[in-house]
Design an enzyme around this catalytic site. Structure first.
Site, PDB file in Angstrom:
ATOM      1  N   ASP A  48      -1.580  59.701 -36.598  1.00 40.21           N
ATOM      2  CA  ASP A  48      -2.772  59.246 -37.326  1.00 40.21           C
ATOM      3  C   ASP A  48      -3.839  60.346 -37.287  1.00 40.21           C
ATOM      4  O   ASP A  48      -4.888  60.232 -37.931  1.00 40.21           O
ATOM      5  CB  ASP A  48      -3.298  57.905 -36.800  1.00 40.21           C
ATOM      6  CG  ASP A  48      -3.653  57.926 -35.333  1.00 40.21           C
ATOM      7  OD1 ASP A  48      -3.439  58.958 -34.673  1.00 40.21           O
ATOM      8  OD2 ASP A  48      -4.164  56.896 -34.824  1.00 40.21           O
ATOM      9  N   SER A  49      -3.539  61.458 -36.599  1.00 45.22           N
ATOM     10  CA  SER A  49      -4.379  62.654 -36.702  1.00 45.22           C
ATOM     11  C   SER A  49      -4.454  63.125 -38.152  1.00 45.22           C
ATOM     12  O   SER A  49      -5.319  63.927 -38.500  1.00 45.22           O
ATOM     13  CB  SER A  49      -3.824  63.773 -35.811  1.00 45.22           C
ATOM     14  OG  SER A  49      -2.457  64.004 -36.099  1.00 45.22           O
ATOM     15  N   ASP A  87       2.865  56.971 -36.219  1.00 49.01           N
ATOM     16  CA  ASP A  87       1.787  56.330 -35.457  1.00 49.01           C
ATOM     17  C   ASP A  87       1.409  55.003 -36.084  1.00 49.01           C
ATOM     18  O   ASP A  87       1.274  54.898 -37.307  1.00 49.01           O
ATOM     19  CB  ASP A  87       0.538  57.223 -35.487  1.00 49.01           C
ATOM     20  CG  ASP A  87       0.340  57.962 -34.180  1.00 49.01           C
ATOM     21  OD1 ASP A  87       0.939  57.572 -33.162  1.00 49.01           O
ATOM     22  OD2 ASP A  87      -0.433  58.934 -34.194  1.00 49.01           O
ATOM     23  N   LYS A 117       4.749  54.845 -32.712  1.00 51.52           N
ATOM     24  CA  LYS A 117       3.998  55.187 -31.495  1.00 51.52           C
ATOM     25  C   LYS A 117       2.701  54.385 -31.513  1.00 51.52           C
ATOM     26  O   LYS A 117       2.087  54.222 -32.571  1.00 51.52           O
ATOM     27  CB  LYS A 117       3.692  56.691 -31.449  1.00 51.52           C
ATOM     28  CG  LYS A 117       2.775  57.085 -30.281  1.00 51.52           C
ATOM     29  CD  LYS A 117       2.747  58.583 -30.024  1.00 51.52           C
ATOM     30  CE  LYS A 117       1.788  59.346 -30.906  1.00 51.52           C
ATOM     31  NZ  LYS A 117       0.378  58.918 -30.810  1.00 51.52           N
ATOM     32  N   GLU A 119      -0.986  53.446 -28.938  1.00 53.62           N
ATOM     33  CA  GLU A 119      -1.799  53.910 -27.809  1.00 53.62           C
ATOM     34  C   GLU A 119      -2.089  52.779 -26.831  1.00 53.62           C
ATOM     35  O   GLU A 119      -2.336  51.646 -27.248  1.00 53.62           O
ATOM     36  CB  GLU A 119      -3.138  54.470 -28.334  1.00 53.62           C
ATOM     37  CG  GLU A 119      -2.957  55.691 -29.227  1.00 53.62           C
ATOM     38  CD  GLU A 119      -4.280  56.254 -29.746  1.00 53.62           C
ATOM     39  OE1 GLU A 119      -5.366  55.808 -29.311  1.00 53.62           O
ATOM     40  OE2 GLU A 119      -4.212  57.154 -30.606  1.00 53.62           O
ATOM     41  N   GLU A 186      -1.699  62.698 -23.097  1.00 53.62           N
ATOM     42  CA  GLU A 186      -2.646  63.596 -23.768  1.00 53.62           C
ATOM     43  C   GLU A 186      -3.830  63.928 -22.860  1.00 53.62           C
ATOM     44  O   GLU A 186      -4.485  63.025 -22.307  1.00 53.62           O
ATOM     45  CB  GLU A 186      -3.148  62.954 -25.077  1.00 53.62           C
ATOM     46  CG  GLU A 186      -4.172  63.854 -25.795  1.00 53.62           C
ATOM     47  CD  GLU A 186      -4.434  63.484 -27.242  1.00 53.62           C
ATOM     48  OE1 GLU A 186      -3.797  62.550 -27.770  1.00 53.62           O
ATOM     49  OE2 GLU A 186      -5.291  64.157 -27.854  1.00 53.62           O
TER      50      GLU A 186
HETATM   51  O1  KIV Z   1      -1.950  61.581 -33.966  1.00 55.54           O
HETATM   52  C1  KIV Z   1      -1.456  62.542 -33.355  1.00 55.54           C
HETATM   53  O2  KIV Z   1      -1.300  63.656 -33.876  1.00 55.54           O
HETATM   54  C2  KIV Z   1      -1.061  62.352 -31.964  1.00 55.54           C
HETATM   55  C3  KIV Z   1      -0.744  63.573 -31.168  1.00 55.54           C
HETATM   56  C4  KIV Z   1      -2.010  64.194 -30.709  1.00 55.54           C
HETATM   57  C5  KIV Z   1       0.178  63.296 -30.044  1.00 55.54           C
HETATM   58  O3  KIV Z   1      -1.036  61.258 -31.484  1.00 55.54           O
END
Ligand code: KIV
Length: 279
Positions: A48-49, A87, A117, A119, A186
């Protein structure tokens, strides 16, 4: 030489057992996914970056599930071998387990991801278990959790104090018990990441967590030199900002000076015969 078989979640556990490092980079589009996949990366993370790196937001919070499905499908069209992990964006898994299942399902069904993924530790353990129970592989994410930036007060390192370090160790154990196949650590101290990595059977994948994790991940824009500001632990492997800016300047110069495009007659003369006949 890289194995050409598609990477499965079970391969990551096998790599940990064999002491082979796991490689993971973020990807958000088809051409980048194709390049990273061809380079032999094990895992492509549709992070989600994308919101901060590609869409100009100042946090990951505005990223929607629709956007994640869209980018995941694009990455899936470029990845042949790498495991594609998507994510789950903010609020797509925290409200109810039923919503989390439906949303994770969309990332697999419409986006083509092989895993999701999310959090957090203890607060999401029940949701993780429900997802895993119905066959959706889940990767955890502990330490700095960007979706909690407002609660954490910024993107600082986590786990530097004993109480928080112990909480992260506990969260990692709870996630493993809930069934995650790997966990991202992280921005935590290397010693803490080493302890967690030693205690878990599942692999840890570090970002700013020192050299002793079972694998490493970076945001591809950071390591490719496409981002203006990067965290201190990032190593830049290329300067794509410089390359793209120079190419754009050269194009503009050529257009302004008349060097591009070439006059039709001259361009046709330079093209190979097969192409000339085809057009
Ligand atoms: O969203 C993302 O790019 C991440 C990485 C920093 C692991 O979760």
């Amino acid at each position: 030489m890289t194995d050409s078989r598609p990477v499965r979640i079970t391969d990551l556990r096998r790599k940990k057992q064999a002491g082979e490092k796991i490689t993971m980079l973020t990807a958000y589009d088809t051409p980048t996914a194709r390049l990273l996949d061809g380079a032999g990366l094990d895992v492509l993370l549709v992070g989600d970056s994308v919101g901060m790196v590609m869409l100009g937001h100042d946090s990951t919070l505005p990223v929607t599930l629709d956007a994640m499905v869209h980018h995941t499908a694009a990455v899936g069209r470029g990845a042949v071998r790498a495991l594609v992990v998507a994510d789950m964006p903010f609020l797509s898994y925290q409200v109810t387990a039923a919503e989390a299942i439906r949303n994770a399902g969309r990332l697999l069904q419409e986006g083509g991801a092989a895993a999701v993924k999310l959090e957090g530790g203890r607060p999401v353990a029940d949701v993780v278990k429900r997802l895993v129970d119905i066959g959706i592989p889940v990767m955890g994410h502990l330490g700095l959790r960007p979706q909690s930036v407002h609660q954490l007060g910024g993107y600082m390192r986590r786990g530097t104090e004993t109480r928080e370090a112990e909480a992260i160790i506990e969260d990692a154990a709870v996630l493993e018990a809930a069934g995650v196949f790997a966990v991202v650590l992280e921005s935590i101290p290397a010693a803490l990441a080493r302890t967690i990595t030693g205690q878990l059977r599942m692999p840890t994948i570090g970002i700013g967590a020192g050299p002793d994790c079972d694998g490493q991940v970076l945001v591809s824009a950071d390591m490719l030199g496409l981002a203006d500001r990067v965290p201190p632990f990032v190593r830049r492997y290329a300067d794509l900002q410089g390359t793209i800016a120079a190419a754009a300047r050269a194009f503009a110069d050529d257009v302004r000076s008349g060097r591009f495009p070439e006059a039709a007659g001259r361009a046709a003369l330079k093209r190979p015969a097969a192409t000339r006949n085809a057009s």
